[in-house]
Design a protein around this motif. Structure first.
Motif, mmCIF file in Angstrom:
data_model
loop_
_atom_site.group_PDB
_atom_site.id
_atom_site.type_symbol
_atom_site.label_atom_id
_atom_site.label_comp_id
_atom_site.label_asym_id
_atom_site.label_seq_id
_atom_site.Cartn_x
_atom_site.Cartn_y
_atom_site.Cartn_z
ATOM 1 N N ASP A 458 0.853 -1.182 0.000
ATOM 2 C CA ASP A 458 0.000 0.000 0.000
ATOM 3 C C ASP A 458 0.890 1.233 0.000
ATOM 4 O O ASP A 458 1.770 1.384 0.859
ATOM 5 C CB ASP A 458 -0.909 0.011 1.223
ATOM 6 C CG ASP A 458 -2.065 0.980 1.077
ATOM 7 O OD1 ASP A 458 -1.836 2.104 0.589
ATOM 8 O OD2 ASP A 458 -3.194 0.610 1.464
ATOM 9 N N SER A 459 0.690 2.114 -0.968
ATOM 10 C CA SER A 459 1.523 3.316 -1.098
ATOM 11 C C SER A 459 0.853 4.553 -0.517
ATOM 12 O O SER A 459 1.381 5.664 -0.643
ATOM 13 C CB SER A 459 1.845 3.562 -2.572
ATOM 14 O OG SER A 459 0.656 3.744 -3.327
ATOM 15 N N SER A 460 -0.271 4.390 0.154
ATOM 16 C CA SER A 460 -1.078 5.535 0.585
ATOM 17 C C SER A 460 -0.320 6.501 1.488
ATOM 18 O O SER A 460 -0.459 7.722 1.359
ATOM 19 C CB SER A 460 -2.344 5.049 1.299
ATOM 20 O OG SER A 460 -3.118 4.238 0.443
ATOM 21 N N SER A 461 0.502 5.983 2.420
ATOM 22 C CA SER A 461 1.129 6.845 3.429
ATOM 23 C C SER A 461 2.612 7.094 3.179
ATOM 24 O O SER A 461 3.306 7.615 4.055
ATOM 25 C CB SER A 461 0.960 6.216 4.809
ATOM 26 O OG SER A 461 1.631 4.965 4.872
ATOM 27 N N LEU A 462 3.104 6.750 1.986
ATOM 28 C CA LEU A 462 4.539 6.889 1.705
ATOM 29 C C LEU A 462 4.794 8.082 0.787
ATOM 30 O O LEU A 462 3.913 8.492 0.020
ATOM 31 C CB LEU A 462 5.071 5.607 1.074
ATOM 32 C CG LEU A 462 5.085 4.403 2.020
ATOM 33 C CD1 LEU A 462 5.495 3.140 1.291
ATOM 34 C CD2 LEU A 462 6.013 4.643 3.194
ATOM 35 N N PRO A 463 6.013 8.636 0.820
ATOM 36 C CA PRO A 463 6.332 9.797 -0.023
ATOM 37 C C PRO A 463 6.732 9.372 -1.436
ATOM 38 O O PRO A 463 6.917 8.200 -1.725
ATOM 39 C CB PRO A 463 7.523 10.425 0.709
ATOM 40 C CG PRO A 463 8.220 9.258 1.333
ATOM 41 C CD PRO A 463 7.122 8.297 1.732
ATOM 42 N N ASP A 464 6.855 10.375 -2.299
ATOM 43 C CA ASP A 464 7.413 10.146 -3.636
ATOM 44 C C ASP A 464 8.926 10.266 -3.511
ATOM 45 O O ASP A 464 9.478 11.358 -3.489
ATOM 46 C CB ASP A 464 6.861 11.175 -4.617
ATOM 47 C CG ASP A 464 7.464 11.018 -6.018
ATOM 48 O OD1 ASP A 464 8.123 9.993 -6.274
ATOM 49 O OD2 ASP A 464 7.271 11.927 -6.848
ATOM 50 N N SER A 465 9.611 9.117 -3.421
ATOM 51 C CA SER A 465 11.057 9.125 -3.169
ATOM 52 C C SER A 465 11.878 8.951 -4.439
ATOM 53 O O SER A 465 13.097 9.071 -4.402
ATOM 54 C CB SER A 465 11.408 7.996 -2.191
ATOM 55 O OG SER A 465 11.089 6.741 -2.746
ATOM 56 N N TYR A 466 11.191 8.684 -5.573
ATOM 57 C CA TYR A 466 11.949 8.365 -6.787
ATOM 58 C C TYR A 466 11.126 8.698 -8.024
ATOM 59 O O TYR A 466 9.918 8.451 -8.063
ATOM 60 C CB TYR A 466 12.312 6.875 -6.776
ATOM 61 C CG TYR A 466 13.046 6.412 -8.013
ATOM 62 C CD1 TYR A 466 14.311 6.902 -8.300
ATOM 63 C CD2 TYR A 466 12.476 5.502 -8.890
ATOM 64 C CE1 TYR A 466 14.990 6.490 -9.426
ATOM 65 C CE2 TYR A 466 13.151 5.082 -10.026
ATOM 66 C CZ TYR A 466 14.409 5.574 -10.289
ATOM 67 O OH TYR A 466 15.083 5.168 -11.412
ATOM 68 N N THR A 467 11.764 9.256 -9.028
ATOM 69 C CA THR A 467 11.110 9.558 -10.301
ATOM 70 C C THR A 467 11.511 8.502 -11.320
ATOM 71 O O THR A 467 12.661 8.441 -11.744
ATOM 72 C CB THR A 467 11.505 10.955 -10.804
ATOM 73 O OG1 THR A 467 11.133 11.919 -9.825
ATOM 74 C CG2 THR A 467 10.800 11.268 -12.107
ATOM 75 N N SER A 468 10.544 7.665 -11.679
ATOM 76 C CA SER A 468 10.849 6.542 -12.569
ATOM 77 C C SER A 468 10.653 6.887 -14.034
ATOM 78 O O SER A 468 11.042 6.113 -14.919
ATOM 79 C CB SER A 468 9.951 5.353 -12.223
ATOM 80 O OG SER A 468 8.592 5.686 -12.425
ATOM 81 N N ASN A 469 10.008 8.053 -14.324
ATOM 82 C CA ASN A 469 9.721 8.465 -15.706
ATOM 83 C C ASN A 469 8.773 7.498 -16.417
ATOM 84 O O ASN A 469 8.813 7.377 -17.636
ATOM 85 C CB ASN A 469 11.013 8.605 -16.512
ATOM 86 C CG ASN A 469 11.926 9.679 -15.959
ATOM 87 O OD1 ASN A 469 11.454 10.728 -15.541
ATOM 88 N ND2 ASN A 469 13.215 9.407 -15.928
ATOM 89 N N CYS A 470 7.942 6.805 -15.649
ATOM 90 C CA CYS A 470 6.966 5.908 -16.270
ATOM 91 C C CYS A 470 5.691 6.646 -16.646
ATOM 92 O O CYS A 470 4.831 6.075 -17.325
ATOM 93 C CB CYS A 470 6.636 4.760 -15.314
ATOM 94 S SG CYS A 470 7.997 3.583 -15.137
ATOM 95 N N SER A 471 5.526 7.875 -16.197
ATOM 96 C CA SER A 471 4.360 8.664 -16.542
ATOM 97 C C SER A 471 4.819 10.023 -17.037
ATOM 98 O O SER A 471 5.948 10.449 -16.798
ATOM 99 C CB SER A 471 3.440 8.828 -15.325
ATOM 100 O OG SER A 471 4.147 9.408 -14.253
ATOM 101 N N ALA A 472 3.913 10.712 -17.755
ATOM 102 C CA ALA A 472 4.281 12.002 -18.338
ATOM 103 C C ALA A 472 4.514 13.053 -17.265
ATOM 104 O O ALA A 472 5.388 13.902 -17.383
ATOM 105 C CB ALA A 472 3.194 12.458 -19.296
ATOM 106 N N GLY A 473 3.745 13.007 -16.192
ATOM 107 C CA GLY A 473 3.895 13.981 -15.117
ATOM 108 C C GLY A 473 4.756 13.429 -14.004
ATOM 109 O O GLY A 473 5.549 12.493 -14.177
ATOM 110 N N ALA A 474 4.579 14.037 -12.827
ATOM 111 C CA ALA A 474 5.319 13.573 -11.661
ATOM 112 C C ALA A 474 4.811 12.207 -11.225
ATOM 113 O O ALA A 474 3.647 11.864 -11.418
ATOM 114 C CB ALA A 474 5.167 14.573 -10.524
ATOM 115 N N ASP A 475 5.714 11.417 -10.655
ATOM 116 C CA ASP A 475 5.317 10.109 -10.128
ATOM 117 C C ASP A 475 4.503 10.287 -8.851
ATOM 118 O O ASP A 475 4.486 11.344 -8.223
ATOM 119 C CB ASP A 475 6.558 9.277 -9.795
ATOM 120 C CG ASP A 475 7.272 8.817 -11.053
ATOM 121 O OD1 ASP A 475 6.680 8.894 -12.131
ATOM 122 O OD2 ASP A 475 8.425 8.371 -10.925
ATOM 123 N N GLY A 476 3.855 9.207 -8.471
ATOM 124 C CA GLY A 476 3.144 9.191 -7.206
ATOM 125 C C GLY A 476 4.013 8.633 -6.103
ATOM 126 O O GLY A 476 5.226 8.413 -6.273
#
Length: 813
Positions: A458-476
């Protein structure tokens, strides 16, 4: 007076000439001149001892420097007086010098030149200066043979000529060893020492004393010596260690302690100009022991700049050689700074440090002892080694020093930063961060090494610690996992969720020898598009699961399948042999098979133009048992895939495969109603001849498409089924002969009350619109005929039987 014995008064003193003069003499027969004595140098008439016979020498200093004067006697207790400020008997003043006294005893048999260091008289002198040296007994009856050593030394040429630096807390002195003698063996090199230079210093404060010697022309080392005039008479003692320019020598010292510094090279030719630096610093009041540890607090992330071990002692509490025993340390001899951190929440603590000043170690300890023996028991000893700071990312101080420790809320950690060697000290930076499990690579959730596993996250309570470039905008928000490959083969990974659209990447090489950090592997995976990579057993990977934006988060399921590399079916030469039976039904898996780039259906003429067929490939070989038609079907409930039959390709070495044609089929889920009818949409039909070899390739359409599948290969006689129907030409009227004797019952037409007999299938393309009449006649039996249409209709409706049955007497129209 012309027959007066020399040495009885100042005016007829016995002359001594040369830089070094050793005299064997005797006071027997000499009077008490009443010129010697040490009670009151300002008043010659007030003498408390020096009543024995006196002999007087006169020494003219050959060059400016230091005069060392020693004496010894095995016959009497005596004094040695150097005088240049007295009066002759007639009242003539002697003014060029100062009165100095020494007391001597028996001579040394071990070293004749070193007569008696307790009697040594040391005096700063200038060239041409005249010294009168008086040897006398302490009492009236004290007289006898003695020895005298007078030596003029260059400043710094030995402990007796050491240059006094004073007591400033910080001092820099330029010196040169060229032209100096080798007076002392420091033991800092395996060979003999080079010329040396001596200095003396009085400590300014109680604390630490650091000394280093630097030179652009040679490699000087420096040692510290103390206790020159100890009450035990043991002489000068060398303190442990050797300092250099890169690694200063550090010792604890008390205010007013007197020490010597000896600077030397590694051999007779290792000499030259140098700079000596001395630092005397006061001990700090915090960070020197567990009870006064510097409190870092309990926030999630602590970054401390401006810390320094410059003034800190070696507590002997740090070191990484043997975590079980504090007294077995191979390094960690520099100054120690002790800090305390209280864990704010259960998770993983990441601790990093860096310094541009020194090589050091970082120790996290919770199982040691305070000075009074009080145990510190809440934690474990862990070590990291750190180097220079990163200019690119201030927070990422030095990943090579990172210490990772599972922790619980409220746990107290003691963090010790220390230099690896004596003299390693200076400014450093510290980063302490409490991470939630899965928050970053340092807190990655460790998966077990099972070949196949499914875990919930579950990623609900975690920060965005890494940009994987899998999406056009910012990662979640991200969740990190770590995994070690169970077997050498293929690693298949996918992530699925009912609440958001997760993507993931694979990362590896977190702590590479090149220091390049973590490398992201090519591609982004999802639920519909798993990722597949080749791995070796024990290869280490990170799986980073994230969403497409800040709000794209939630519960998900991570599936990992590590399949053993296939040893057959990976190329034409090791194709899985299906044999040559008329019907072959087999279960297989492509989980351990690589994408060999031989399959694909975009352009049958060119192997290098493939639009799909990027999954794992399984190659099988089938030998046709008799001339007819081959029907090939496949199905899978695990993946969308293609089925390729090829006999006109190339082996990896370029050898042509020429007996066949490339044909493609696409298959989906298996049929539960009829296991043999796997998936008619994937059916591949091919006219064949006896002995012909077909290579059958099953592959996933996309990267990550793999898994179990079923395969049905059947060689059919011409006319045996719809797939092997005998093709009639398109003449409007025609008569053909047939025979059903050797055919199976492949179809139930319902033209008779009981079961049907053997069937022969024909296909016919109607040449014109109108009525068609069909009949079947035989003298041997009563054949019936049914019409079926749309076997491979665009609608996918399958074969449809038209109404009615025809016979010889009643044709079907």
């Amino acid at each position: 007076m012309s027959n007066e014995q020399p040495g009885t008064r100042l005016s007829n003193a016995i002359p001594l000439v040369g830089a070094k003069k050793l005299v064997n003499g005797s006071t027997v027969g000499y009077p008490d001149t009443r010129l010697s004595g040490c009670a009151d140098p300002a008043d010659f008439n007030n003498k408390t001892f020096g009543d024995g016979a006196d002999i007087i020498y006169k020494y003219t200093v050959p060059f400016t420097g230091v005069v060392s004067i020693q004496a010894c006697s095995n016959a009497f207790q005596a004094t040695l007086t150097v005088v240049g400020n007295g009066v002759e008997e007639d009242g003539t003043p002697i003014v060029n010098g100062n009165l100095i006294c020494g007391y001597f005893d028996s001579c040394s048999t071990d070293n004749p030149d070193l007569l008696d260091p307790t009697s040594q008289t040391v005096l700063d002198v200038t060239q041409g200066q005249v010294l009168f040296i008086l040897i006398t007994g302490q009492e009236a009856t004290d007289q006898g043979p003695f020895r005298l050593l007078v030596e003029t030394l260059k400043p710094g040429a030995g402990e007796f000529a050491a240059t006094y630096l004073g007591s400033n807390p910080k001092y820099t002195k330029a010196g040169i060893t060229t032209g100096m003698p080798n007076t002392y063996t420091a033991g800092c090199t395996t060979g003999s020492d080079g010329p040396d230079m001596w200095y003396s210093y009085s400590a300014n404060v109680t604390g630490l004393l650091r000394v280093k010697a630097c030179s652009a022309g040679f490699g000087p080392s420096v040692v510290i010596r103390t206790d020159a005039f100890s009450s035990s008479g043991g002489g000068i003692a060398q303190l442990p260690g050797c300092g250099s320019c890169d690694i200063p020598l550090v010792v604890s010292i008390k205010q007013d302690d007197f020490v010597y510094f000896v600077v030397s090279g590694s051999g007779p030719t290792d000499k030259g100009a140098f700079t000596l630096t001395v630092e005397n610093t006061r001990l700090p009041t915090t960070g020197t022991k567990f009870s006064n540890a510097i409190d870092l607090g309990s926030t999630k992330k602590v970054v401390r700049n401006g810390l320094s071990s410059l003034t800190y002692p070696d507590t002997m509490l740090s070191g990484c050689a043997d975590p079980e025993y504090y007294d077995n340390k191979t390094y960690g001899d520099g100054g120690d700074v002790i800090m305390k951190y209280t864990v704010p929440f259960t998770g993983v603590v990441s601790i990093q440090a860096c310094s541009d000043a020194f090589q050091a170690t970082l120790t996290v300890v919770g199982n040691g002892e305070e000075e009074d023996g009080t145990p510190i028991v809440n934690g474990t000893l862990i070590c990291g080694y750190f180097d220079s700071c990163s200019a690119d990312n201030p927070d990422l101080l030095d990943p090579t020093s990172q210490t990772i420790l599972p922790v619980t809320q409220g746990q107290v950690l003691f963090i010790l930063v220390t230099g690896q060697s004596v003299g390693d000290y200076g400014p450093f930076r510290l980063l302490v961060e409490d991470l939630k499990p899965g928050e970053s690579e340092f807190a990655a959730l460790e998966l077990d090494s099972s070949a196949t596993q499914v875990v919930s996250g579950d990623s609900s309570s975690l920060p965005d610690s890494y940009t994987s470039n899998c999406s056009a905008g910012a990662d979640g928000p991200d969740v990190w996992y770590s995994y070690s490959a169970n077997v050498t083969g293929l690693l298949h990974v996918k992530v699925c969720s009912d609440t958001f659209t997760p993507t993931f990447v694979l990362r590896t090489d977190a702590f590479s020898s090149s220091g390049g950090g973590i490398a992201q592997l090519a591609g982004c995976g999802s639920c519909e598009t798993p990722l597949t990579v080749s791995v070796k057993k024990d290869d280490f990977f990170y799986v980073v699961v994230s969403g497409s934006g800040p709000t794209d988060k939630g519960a998900f399921t991570l599936t990992i399948d590590n399949a053993l590399a296939a040893t057959t079916g990976t190329k034409f030469s090791n194709a899985i042999d299906l044999g040559s039976a008329a019907k072959v039904l087999q279960n297989y898996t492509s989980a351990g098979s690589p994408d060999i780039l031989l399959s694909g259906c975009a352009d049958p003429e060119y192997y290098d133009n493939k639009t799909y067929g990027d999954g794992g490939d399984v190659i099988m070989k089938y030998t046709v048992p008799f001339t007819g038609v081959v029907s090939i079907q496949a199905c899978s409930d695990a993946f969308q895939a293609t089925l390729t039959v090829v006999g006109n390709g190339e082996e990896e070495d370029g050898t042509p495969i020429v007996n066949g044609t490339l044909i493609c089929g696409y298959f989906d889920s298996c049929s539960a109603d009829n296991p043999d009818l796997l998936d008619p949409t994937s059916q591949t039909i091919l006219p064949v001849t006896q002995g012909q070899v077909l290579f059958i390739l099953v592959t996933g359409q996309s990267v990550g498409d793999y898994g179990p599948f079923r395969l049905l290969v059947e060689t059919l006689k011409p006319g045996e089924s719809e797939f092997a129907a005998l093709e009639l030409d398109s003449s409007a009227t025609q008569v053909v002969s047939g025979d059903s004797s050797d055919y199976p019952d492949s179809y139930t037409s319902n033209c008779s009350a009981g079961a049907d007999g053997p069937d022969v299938w024909f296909s016919y393309a109607v040449p014109a619109t109108g009525n068609m009449t069909v009949s079947a006649c035989s003298e041997a039996f009563n054949p019936k005929v049914a019409l079926r249409t749309d076997a491979k209709s665009a609608g996918g409706g399958g074969v449809v039987q038209l109404p009615g049955c025809g016979t010889c007497d009643e044709p079907l129209t």
